[in-house]
Design a protein around this motif. Structure first.
Motif, PDB file in Angstrom:
ATOM      1  N   UNK A  32      73.399 -20.565 -68.634  1.00  0.00           N
ATOM      2  CA  UNK A  32      74.673 -21.080 -68.138  1.00  0.00           C
ATOM      3  C   UNK A  32      75.664 -21.385 -69.258  1.00  0.00           C
ATOM      4  N   UNK A  33      75.172 -21.839 -70.396  1.00  0.00           N
ATOM      5  CA  UNK A  33      76.088 -22.274 -71.484  1.00  0.00           C
ATOM      6  C   UNK A  33      76.438 -21.104 -72.391  1.00  0.00           C
ATOM      7  N   UNK A  34      77.564 -21.148 -73.030  1.00  0.00           N
ATOM      8  CA  UNK A  34      77.919 -20.085 -74.013  1.00  0.00           C
ATOM      9  C   UNK A  34      76.994 -20.118 -75.215  1.00  0.00           C
ATOM     10  N   UNK A  35      76.897 -18.931 -75.803  1.00  0.00           N
ATOM     11  CA  UNK A  35      75.991 -18.795 -76.952  1.00  0.00           C
ATOM     12  C   UNK A  35      76.584 -19.518 -78.144  1.00  0.00           C
ATOM     13  N   UNK A 140      24.705 -28.299 -72.229  1.00  0.00           N
ATOM     14  CA  UNK A 140      24.166 -27.075 -72.810  1.00  0.00           C
ATOM     15  C   UNK A 140      24.625 -25.836 -72.097  1.00  0.00           C
ATOM     16  N   UNK A 141      24.952 -25.932 -70.759  1.00  0.00           N
ATOM     17  CA  UNK A 141      25.335 -24.719 -70.016  1.00  0.00           C
ATOM     18  C   UNK A 141      26.844 -24.472 -70.096  1.00  0.00           C
ATOM     19  N   UNK A 142      27.631 -25.443 -70.478  1.00  0.00           N
ATOM     20  CA  UNK A 142      29.120 -25.307 -70.463  1.00  0.00           C
ATOM     21  C   UNK A 142      29.636 -25.208 -71.901  1.00  0.00           C
ATOM     22  N   UNK A 143      30.406 -24.153 -72.157  1.00  0.00           N
ATOM     23  CA  UNK A 143      30.927 -24.047 -73.543  1.00  0.00           C
ATOM     24  C   UNK A 143      31.981 -25.100 -73.809  1.00  0.00           C
ATOM     25  N   UNK A 144      32.128 -25.362 -75.062  1.00  0.00           N
ATOM     26  CA  UNK A 144      33.119 -26.389 -75.456  1.00  0.00           C
ATOM     27  C   UNK A 144      34.533 -25.830 -75.284  1.00  0.00           C
ATOM     28  N   UNK A 145      35.427 -26.651 -74.702  1.00  0.00           N
ATOM     29  CA  UNK A 145      36.820 -26.153 -74.541  1.00  0.00           C
ATOM     30  C   UNK A 145      37.534 -26.014 -75.919  1.00  0.00           C
ATOM     31  N   UNK A 146      38.460 -25.046 -75.966  1.00  0.00           N
ATOM     32  CA  UNK A 146      39.221 -24.833 -77.210  1.00  0.00           C
ATOM     33  C   UNK A 146      40.716 -25.013 -76.947  1.00  0.00           C
ATOM     34  N   UNK A 147      41.396 -25.248 -77.977  1.00  0.00           N
ATOM     35  CA  UNK A 147      42.858 -25.470 -77.874  1.00  0.00           C
ATOM     36  C   UNK A 147      43.552 -24.142 -77.606  1.00  0.00           C
ATOM     37  N   UNK A 148      44.479 -24.078 -76.608  1.00  0.00           N
ATOM     38  CA  UNK A 148      45.164 -22.797 -76.326  1.00  0.00           C
ATOM     39  C   UNK A 148      46.130 -22.416 -77.462  1.00  0.00           C
ATOM     40  N   UNK A 149      46.286 -21.067 -77.593  1.00  0.00           N
ATOM     41  CA  UNK A 149      47.236 -20.556 -78.622  1.00  0.00           C
ATOM     42  C   UNK A 149      48.671 -20.852 -78.212  1.00  0.00           C
ATOM     43  N   UNK A 150      49.573 -21.036 -79.235  1.00  0.00           N
ATOM     44  CA  UNK A 150      50.998 -21.271 -78.896  1.00  0.00           C
ATOM     45  C   UNK A 150      51.594 -20.023 -78.266  1.00  0.00           C
ATOM     46  N   UNK A 151      52.576 -20.186 -77.398  1.00  0.00           N
ATOM     47  CA  UNK A 151      53.181 -19.027 -76.725  1.00  0.00           C
ATOM     48  C   UNK A 151      53.946 -18.139 -77.740  1.00  0.00           C
ATOM     49  N   UNK A 152      53.971 -16.821 -77.428  1.00  0.00           N
ATOM     50  CA  UNK A 152      54.725 -15.841 -78.246  1.00  0.00           C
ATOM     51  C   UNK A 152      56.200 -15.903 -77.845  1.00  0.00           C
ATOM     52  N   UNK A 153      57.067 -16.046 -78.823  1.00  0.00           N
ATOM     53  CA  UNK A 153      58.505 -16.197 -78.564  1.00  0.00           C
ATOM     54  C   UNK A 153      59.228 -14.868 -78.820  1.00  0.00           C
ATOM     55  N   UNK A 154      60.054 -14.389 -77.921  1.00  0.00           N
ATOM     56  CA  UNK A 154      60.842 -13.142 -78.018  1.00  0.00           C
ATOM     57  C   UNK A 154      62.305 -13.524 -78.253  1.00  0.00           C
ATOM     58  N   UNK A 155      62.963 -13.021 -79.370  1.00  0.00           N
ATOM     59  CA  UNK A 155      64.364 -13.401 -79.639  1.00  0.00           C
ATOM     60  C   UNK A 155      65.311 -12.749 -78.657  1.00  0.00           C
ATOM     61  N   UNK A 156      66.401 -13.465 -78.327  1.00  0.00           N
ATOM     62  CA  UNK A 156      67.468 -12.946 -77.473  1.00  0.00           C
ATOM     63  C   UNK A 156      68.811 -13.265 -78.142  1.00  0.00           C
ATOM     64  N   UNK A 157      69.793 -12.248 -78.110  1.00  0.00           N
ATOM     65  CA  UNK A 157      71.096 -12.378 -78.781  1.00  0.00           C
ATOM     66  C   UNK A 157      72.184 -12.185 -77.748  1.00  0.00           C
ATOM     67  N   UNK A 158      73.245 -12.964 -77.883  1.00  0.00           N
ATOM     68  CA  UNK A 158      74.390 -12.850 -76.976  1.00  0.00           C
ATOM     69  C   UNK A 158      75.583 -12.315 -77.780  1.00  0.00           C
ATOM     70  N   UNK A 178      73.911 -14.048 -84.874  1.00  0.00           N
ATOM     71  CA  UNK A 178      72.602 -13.593 -85.308  1.00  0.00           C
ATOM     72  C   UNK A 178      72.477 -12.101 -85.448  1.00  0.00           C
ATOM     73  N   UNK A 179      73.519 -11.368 -85.077  1.00  0.00           N
ATOM     74  CA  UNK A 179      73.504  -9.916 -85.213  1.00  0.00           C
ATOM     75  C   UNK A 179      73.938  -9.562 -86.629  1.00  0.00           C
ATOM     76  N   UNK A 205      81.483  -8.057 -74.453  1.00  0.00           N
ATOM     77  CA  UNK A 205      81.297  -9.482 -74.711  1.00  0.00           C
ATOM     78  C   UNK A 205      80.340 -10.116 -73.703  1.00  0.00           C
ATOM     79  N   UNK A 206      79.416 -10.986 -74.152  1.00  0.00           N
ATOM     80  CA  UNK A 206      78.448 -11.685 -73.319  1.00  0.00           C
ATOM     81  C   UNK A 206      77.166 -10.923 -73.076  1.00  0.00           C
ATOM     82  N   UNK A 207      77.029  -9.726 -73.590  1.00  0.00           N
ATOM     83  CA  UNK A 207      75.807  -8.954 -73.391  1.00  0.00           C
ATOM     84  C   UNK A 207      74.660  -9.625 -74.129  1.00  0.00           C
ATOM     85  N   UNK A 208      73.440  -9.727 -73.412  1.00  0.00           N
ATOM     86  CA  UNK A 208      72.253 -10.320 -74.016  1.00  0.00           C
ATOM     87  C   UNK A 208      71.417  -9.196 -74.598  1.00  0.00           C
ATOM     88  N   UNK A 209      71.102  -9.308 -75.859  1.00  0.00           N
ATOM     89  CA  UNK A 209      70.320  -8.303 -76.559  1.00  0.00           C
ATOM     90  C   UNK A 209      68.997  -8.921 -76.959  1.00  0.00           C
TER      91      UNK A 209
END
Length: 698
Positions: A32-35, A140-158, A178-179, A205-209
């Motif tokens: 909603x907000x301008x880049x 003994x039957x349940x594996x130990x929980x592990x910490x989840x990996x951080x999410x992968x971030x994809x760049x976007x340009x306006x 950023x271009x 103008x305003x195109x998201x890349x």
């Protein structure tokens, strides 16, 4: 060793919730907000991965995906600036500093919260477990929980809106988005577009890349002002139009040179796009033909587009070069829209007459008749023309000056008879020089002859040849002995001529000068003769006690004469009288002087003669009176009057002597010098030694 709890701690759970909440709100806000540009350095400081783009991020789950980082796209090379643009934006083109937006404040708060959650989780892990609660043992039957990996971030340009910006400002805006790639072309569009501003872009103008792509823009060229080229030459006007990125379109009459702009469209100062055409109307310019001959002037007129040409010879001023154009019509520099006839006038020459050898007055009159002005080097006195420039027969402008070198003539003055020094002064005063035959002793030389003669016309500074002689002053040699007088005359440059010439030269020391001709103080020519009348001086010898005959002979030998005057009672004496006295002289006397001395007869002769005479007379008288008759004695006639002789000795103290001569009136031969004679009552003056006796009286 302490075991890691199997479940998540409350701090970790709170931190993860806050992160996911912030990412979700940021994604919805980015739609909603301008880049706006994000400061990447702050995200890195808050442990934000380096691959995080500056725009909104999309969260992608990492289950079943390979743990890998999305590589940060390499920064694209900076696009080359479009033609006509500059890499560095001017200070006016840079965007002014903006106030932090709501998004910036939210991002800053989110980063601070994430940092606090991370600090709390770290503190919980470091805390020691409670000793009352026993440690949890993994199943003994349940594996130990592990910490989840951080999410992968994809760049976007306006893509920002670049409309209305120039290439420099647009490049900065793209970089802020950023271009990294930007291309800006200056391409002319419709004339209504703003000058120097971007009117189209791709992507829009305003195109998201999602990835780096080049942004292309087109800028309307900057309009230029049409230059003022009216009055400029053709080539200079074309260069001025081309310098403004405009094209010149020429029109007008044909000419190879000299055309200039008479009108232009668009007018000067109008705005036009680069590359547009400017119409230039050309006109012909009348060339400057002064100083050219007819052929050169005709060629210049044709080169400037004037084929009709006329050339007329006319008299011009004295300063105008001959056979050169001094007047033209139309005037030089006139701008004509169409060709017209050109008429010129060339200077006509006059012929210089020959005036060499003429008098200055006649030469000036001849030059004036030929429309020329004579300019002599002098006008005083009598002058003749010696040379002229220009030479006779040459051409010259009318009323121009003819240089005349003249020679002044003067009248030669008479200098014959003058001293050489005086002659020099007189000749110099007349403008002449002297050339004597001898230059020594100028004060003693007199002029005998001169050439040119007196009164003749001669050129100034002419040398007058003078024949001279040296004149000397005759010295006074009167009463000097002859040798000394002759030496004095020879020393003065004269030749003595003593008189008489047949004198006894051995007796010259005894001679004294009694007269000289020329007289003393007279100027005569050097080596002239000076006649000297001399008289020999004789020392009177002593003759007292000598007989008269002996004294007379002795005086004759010395050149003088003695006359004895016998003092006796009887007229007849026996024997020779003896000189008893003579006059005394304190200096020698002149030769021929008669000196009278007194003498007496011998003592024995007078008494005896008297006795014999008396005895004889008495005896004859007594004895012969008877035989002799006394006859009367005849009385003789009286003798003629005696002649008086006067003799004047030429001396400072002249001596005058008088003696009686015979009845015949004769003169003594031995007498010389100057004297006169009175004979028979008829006077006759005789200058002896100077001229012969004439007019003898009888």
């Amino acid at each position: 060793m302490r075991e890691r709890p199997s479940g998540r701690s409350p701090a970790n759970a709170l931190a993860q919730a806050l992160v996911w909440l912030a990412l979700g709100m940021g994604a919805s806000w980015a739609q909603d907000a301008p880049v706006q540009p994000i400061d990447r350095s702050k995200l890195l400081q808050k442990r934000v991965p380096a691959q995080a783009p500056t725009e909104a991020m999309t969260q992608v789950p990492a289950q079943g995906a390979t743990r890998a980082r999305v590589p940060t796209p390499a920064p694209a090379p900076a696009p080359k600036p479009a033609p006509g643009t500059s890499d560095a934006a001017p200070p006016a083109a840079q965007a002014p500093p903006q106030r932090p937006s709501e998004r910036d404040r939210f991002t800053r708060a989110l980063a601070e919260a994430a940092a606090a959650a991370a600090a709390a989780a770290a503190a919980g892990h470091a805390r020691t477990p409670d000793p009352a609660s026993p440690p949890r043992q993994p199943a003994p039957d349940r594996p130990a929980p592990r910490t989840p990996d951080p999410p992968v971030q994809v760049p976007r340009y306006r893509v920002p809106d670049l409309a209305g910006q120039d290439c420099i400002g647009a490049r900065q805006a793209v970089m802020n988005a950023g271009l990294m790639q930007f291309q800006c072309e200056v391409v002319a569009g419709p004339g209504t577009l703003p000058s120097g501003r971007i009117y189209s872009q791709s992507p829009g103008p305003g195109t998201i890349l999602n990835e780096q792509r080049p942004v292309q823009a087109r800028q309307q060229p900057v309009q230029v002002l049409v230059p003022n080229v009216v009055g400029m030459p053709e080539a200079q006007a074309a260069a001025a139009v081309a310098q403004r990125n405009l094209r010149a379109s020429m029109s007008g009459p044909a000419a190879s040179t000299g055309r200039q702009v008479a009108n232009q469209s668009p007018q000067a100062g109008a705005a036009a796009l680069p590359g547009s055409s400017v119409s230039l109307t050309l006109a012909l310019t009348v060339p400057m033909l002064d100083g050219l001959d007819c052929d050169a002037a005709r060629a210049s007129a044709r080169a400037h587009g004037f084929d009709a040409f006329g050339c007329e010879p006319r008299f011009a001023g004295a300063s105008q070069p001959l056979h050169k154009v001094f007047e033209q019509l139309p005037r030089a520099g006139a701008v004509l829209a169409s060709p017209q006839p050109v008429q010129v006038a060339v200077a006509k020459a006059v012929q210089v007459p020959n005036v060499v050898g003429l008098g200055l007055g006649k030469a000036l009159a001849a030059l004036d008749g030929a429309m020329l002005q004579g300019r002599p080097d002098g006008s005083d006195g009598d002058r003749d023309v010696r040379t002229q420039r220009p030479a006779a027969g040459s051409e010259a402008p009318p009323h121009s000056a003819v240089e005349l070198a003249t020679l002044r003539f003067v009248k030669v003055p008479a200098v014959v008879g003058l001293w050489l020094s005086d002659a020099k002064v007189r000749l110099q005063g007349a403008g002449l020089t002297d050339k004597p035959d001898h230059a020594d002793r100028p004060d003693a030389r007199k002029i005998d002859h001169q050439q040119p003669p007196a009164g003749e016309r001669a050129a100034a500074d002419t040398a007058v040849a003078l024949s001279t002689h040296v004149e000397v002053v005759v010295p006074d040699v009167l009463l000097k002995r002859l040798p000394a007088a002759m030496a004095t005359l020879r020393q003065a440059g004269l030749l003595p001529k003593p008189d008489p010439e047949d004198r006894d030269k051995d007796r010259d020391p005894e001679r004294e000068v009694r007269s000289q001709t020329p007289a003393a103080g007279t100027f005569v020519r050097e080596s002239s003769d000076v006649a000297l009348a001399t008289m020999r001086l004789v020392v009177v010898p002593a003759v007292v006690g000598q007989t008269c005959d002996s004294a007379v002979q002795k005086a004759r030998d010395e050149g003088i004469a003695f006359r004895c005057k016998v003092d006796s009672l009887l007229p007849v004496t026996l024997g020779q009288p003896v000189v008893t006295s003579q006059p005394s002289f304190d200096k020698p006397v002149d030769q021929g002087t008669l000196i009278e001395v007194l003498a007496e007869p011998p003592w024995w002769s007078t008494p005896a003669l008297l006795t014999m005479l008396v005895s004889g007379i008495g005896g004859l008288g007594w004895g012969g009176r008877r035989w002799f008759r006394w006859r009367p004695i005849a009385v003789p006639p009286p003798p003629p009057a005696p002649t008086l002789y006067w003799r004047l000795a030429p001396d400072i103290a002249p001596a005058l002597s008088l003696h009686l001569g015979g009845a015949d009136g004769g003169a003594r031969d031995r007498e010389s010098g100057m004297g006169w004679r009175v004979a028979g009552g008829e006077p006759l003056v005789c200058l002896r030694g100077l001229q012969p006796l004439a007019g003898e009286s009888k």
